[in-house]
Design a protein around this motif. Structure first.
Motif, PDB file in Angstrom:
ATOM      1  N   VAL A  85       0.862  -1.168   0.000  1.00 23.70           N
ATOM      2  CA  VAL A  85       0.000   0.000   0.000  1.00 23.70           C
ATOM      3  C   VAL A  85       0.905   1.226   0.000  1.00 23.70           C
ATOM      4  O   VAL A  85       1.981   1.218   0.598  1.00 23.70           O
ATOM      5  CB  VAL A  85      -0.955  -0.014   1.225  1.00 23.70           C
ATOM      6  CG1 VAL A  85      -0.196   0.111   2.524  1.00 23.70           C
ATOM      7  CG2 VAL A  85      -1.997   1.091   1.120  1.00 23.70           C
ATOM      8  N   TYR A  86       0.483   2.270  -0.725  1.00 23.35           N
ATOM      9  CA  TYR A  86       1.369   3.421  -0.890  1.00 23.35           C
ATOM     10  C   TYR A  86       0.536   4.670  -1.175  1.00 23.35           C
ATOM     11  O   TYR A  86      -0.657   4.594  -1.509  1.00 23.35           O
ATOM     12  CB  TYR A  86       2.344   3.172  -2.048  1.00 23.35           C
ATOM     13  CG  TYR A  86       1.672   2.815  -3.354  1.00 23.35           C
ATOM     14  CD1 TYR A  86       1.369   3.792  -4.294  1.00 23.35           C
ATOM     15  CD2 TYR A  86       1.312   1.502  -3.641  1.00 23.35           C
ATOM     16  CE1 TYR A  86       0.730   3.473  -5.482  1.00 23.35           C
ATOM     17  CE2 TYR A  86       0.676   1.171  -4.816  1.00 23.35           C
ATOM     18  CZ  TYR A  86       0.391   2.162  -5.742  1.00 23.35           C
ATOM     19  OH  TYR A  86      -0.256   1.835  -6.918  1.00 23.35           O
ATOM     20  N   PHE A  87       1.186   5.846  -1.030  1.00 27.29           N
ATOM     21  CA  PHE A  87       0.546   7.114  -1.336  1.00 27.29           C
ATOM     22  C   PHE A  87       0.740   7.434  -2.823  1.00 27.29           C
ATOM     23  O   PHE A  87       1.867   7.399  -3.328  1.00 27.29           O
ATOM     24  CB  PHE A  87       1.134   8.250  -0.496  1.00 27.29           C
ATOM     25  CG  PHE A  87       0.739   8.203   0.952  1.00 27.29           C
ATOM     26  CD1 PHE A  87      -0.502   8.668   1.353  1.00 27.29           C
ATOM     27  CD2 PHE A  87       1.600   7.689   1.908  1.00 27.29           C
ATOM     28  CE1 PHE A  87      -0.878   8.623   2.693  1.00 27.29           C
ATOM     29  CE2 PHE A  87       1.242   7.638   3.241  1.00 27.29           C
ATOM     30  CZ  PHE A  87      -0.010   8.107   3.630  1.00 27.29           C
ATOM     31  N   ILE A  88      -0.357   7.726  -3.511  1.00 28.26           N
ATOM     32  CA  ILE A  88      -0.273   8.279  -4.864  1.00 28.26           C
ATOM     33  C   ILE A  88       0.002   9.774  -4.761  1.00 28.26           C
ATOM     34  O   ILE A  88       0.822  10.332  -5.488  1.00 28.26           O
ATOM     35  CB  ILE A  88      -1.579   8.014  -5.638  1.00 28.26           C
ATOM     36  CG1 ILE A  88      -1.777   6.501  -5.832  1.00 28.26           C
ATOM     37  CG2 ILE A  88      -1.583   8.744  -6.979  1.00 28.26           C
ATOM     38  CD1 ILE A  88      -3.102   6.142  -6.455  1.00 28.26           C
ATOM     39  N   TYR A  89      -0.699  10.427  -3.827  1.00 30.36           N
ATOM     40  CA  TYR A  89      -0.477  11.854  -3.543  1.00 30.36           C
ATOM     41  C   TYR A  89      -0.861  12.097  -2.097  1.00 30.36           C
ATOM     42  O   TYR A  89      -1.878  11.590  -1.632  1.00 30.36           O
ATOM     43  CB  TYR A  89      -1.318  12.740  -4.467  1.00 30.36           C
ATOM     44  CG  TYR A  89      -1.152  14.219  -4.158  1.00 30.36           C
ATOM     45  CD1 TYR A  89      -0.090  14.931  -4.702  1.00 30.36           C
ATOM     46  CD2 TYR A  89      -2.045  14.880  -3.308  1.00 30.36           C
ATOM     47  CE1 TYR A  89       0.082  16.272  -4.404  1.00 30.36           C
ATOM     48  CE2 TYR A  89      -1.872  16.215  -3.008  1.00 30.36           C
ATOM     49  CZ  TYR A  89      -0.818  16.903  -3.555  1.00 30.36           C
ATOM     50  OH  TYR A  89      -0.643  18.227  -3.262  1.00 30.36           O
ATOM     51  N   PRO A  90      -0.027  12.832  -1.355  1.00 30.74           N
ATOM     52  CA  PRO A  90       1.241  13.446  -1.743  1.00 30.74           C
ATOM     53  C   PRO A  90       2.398  12.466  -1.574  1.00 30.74           C
ATOM     54  O   PRO A  90       2.225  11.369  -1.054  1.00 30.74           O
ATOM     55  CB  PRO A  90       1.358  14.604  -0.764  1.00 30.74           C
ATOM     56  CG  PRO A  90       0.692  14.089   0.479  1.00 30.74           C
ATOM     57  CD  PRO A  90      -0.436  13.209   0.014  1.00 30.74           C
TER      58      PRO A  90
END
Length: 416
Positions: free
Chosen positions: A300-305
């Motif tokens: 799982v990760y941030f697309i923005y920011p």
């Protein structure tokens, strides 16, 4: 004008305005809705002269105004329009609806588009409920992008000519309960986890109610394409009553099908209605820790920011997920979960339900973005996936903790 193909992401449909008569270009100017002077419109994570793939997801950001669907008249509100390889249209008339003027009248803030290789121009233009630009117009910078030629097919791993995969104890036409264990078998090919490269080896993928994907690309990861990258040979499958199709497809360390492809017969099963004794059905299988198992290669990760980004006080945080699917809280499905956004707090205990408060935001409806408002200064953000009961998986699926900054950059003192 170059005509362009448009392909829209699942669940995000670009709503085109109804066909407009040819005479509309000659109609008298419409009354334009006022817009606040400080409103800003921009692309998210897309810069001028960027080099992009032919199929790309574009994301739009609006500040100082709200998004409202077409047909909904609201002060300081409107919806997005994407201009491709064209100049600004007349600002006193409805924006055209064609291959060069894409409308997002449903209030969407992203779309996946398909562009031909070469240079293209992109610009965003906000418009009111009647698709008429505001006064003053709210528009992004017009940027140029270089679309790269489509990547070559991924090389496929060779499989033995007599390799095969099949269902164990499940035949075409079988009647199964809503929740059942499906077992997979294989012959003349070895099982290895995802990421482990080995000749004539790979891992299982279960296709549910879908056709075969392209055999020269990575198999998608969603509700219809279930990955078993840890080398699992069975899964507990939950399906609604009715007719369904199931098929096994083996793939290599990069989730790409072999050459020749190793796949089972596509079978049909009928899921029966839950019986009155369903309440006595044992709960779904858990890992030794008591937590819901998750693939080792899930992320799982941030697309923005991104880490170190400076953002507006009110911003939309967007999340990405690989090798697992999203399911609402309370819904039990293999290899799925839902997002939790942690703000300015350490990682909570991983063997208990994630708290629910202003610092632990639950996205239990399956959302993949959340608009938040933060005070000026330095903040930390982290994502954790939780199961149907909001408990982190085993192994836990959590992002790195990133640092973001809200507000203008602090000015350094002129004093030495």
């Amino acid at each position: 004008m170059r005509r362009l193909r448009l392909q829209l992401i699942v669940g995000v449909t670009a709503v085109f305005a109804a066909a407009m008569p040819a005479s509309i270009a000659q109609e008298r100017a419409r009354t334009r809705s006022p817009a606040p002077a400080g409103a800003k419109l921009a692309f998210v994570d897309l810069q001028n002269n960027a080099r992009i793939a032919s199929k790309v997801t574009l994301r739009f950001s609006i500040t100082g105004m709200e998004i409202a669907p077409a047909g909904t008249a609201r002060r300081n509100a409107g919806h997005h329009h994407l201009l491709i390889d064209t100049e600004l249209p007349p600002l006193g008339q409805p924006i055209p609806s064609d291959f060069n003027h894409l409308h997002f009248g449903g209030g969407q803030s992203e779309a996946e588009i398909l562009l031909s290789p070469g240079r293209h121009t992109l610009q965003l233009l906000f418009a009111d409920h009647d698709h008429v630009p505001h006064d003053p117009p709210v528009m992004s910078e017009k940027i140029t992008v270089e679309v790269m030629a489509a990547p070559e097919e991924k090389p496929r791993t060779t499989a033995a000519p007599n390799a095969k995969v099949f269902f164990i104890g499940l035949q075409d036409g079988a009647v199964i309960p809503p929740r059942s264990v499906v077992r997979f078998g294989q012959e003349n090919i070895a099982i290895t986890p995802a990421g482990t490269k080995q000749d004539n080896a790979g891992h299982h993928h279960l296709l549910v109610d879908t056709e075969l994907p392209p055999l020269d690309r990575e198999i998608p990861s969603d509700f219809n394409h279930l990955h078993f990258g840890r080398g699992q040979t069975e899964t507990e499958l939950t399906l609604p009553p009715g007719e369904h199709t199931l098929q096994l497809l083996f793939a290599d360390h990069e989730h790409v099908p072999h050459d020749p492809p190793v796949m089972s017969q596509k079978i049909r099963v009928r899921v029966q209605e839950a019986s009155a004794t369903a309440a006595a059905t044992p709960p779904p299988a858990r890992a030794a820790s008591g937590r819901t198992p998750a693939p080792n290669d899930a992320a799982v990760y941030f697309i923005y920011p991104r880490d170190g980004t400076r953002i507006f006080a009110t911003s939309t945080i967007r999340f990405g997920l690989r090798n697992m699917g999203v399911a609402p809280a309370g819904v039990v499905r293999p290899n799925t979960g839902h997002h939790h956004l942690l703000i300015d707090v350490p990682t909570p205990p991983l063997d208990a339900a994630i708290p629910a408060d202003l610092n632990h935001i639950h996205l239990g409806n399956g959302q993949t973005e959340r608009k938040i408002t933060l005070p000026p200064g330095k903040h930390t953000l982290q994502l954790i996936l939780g199961d149907d009961q909001h408990v982190p998986h085993d192994p836990p699926i959590l992002s790195e903790r990133i640092t973001i900054y809200v507000g203008a950059a602090a000015k350094r003192s002129a004093r030495r």
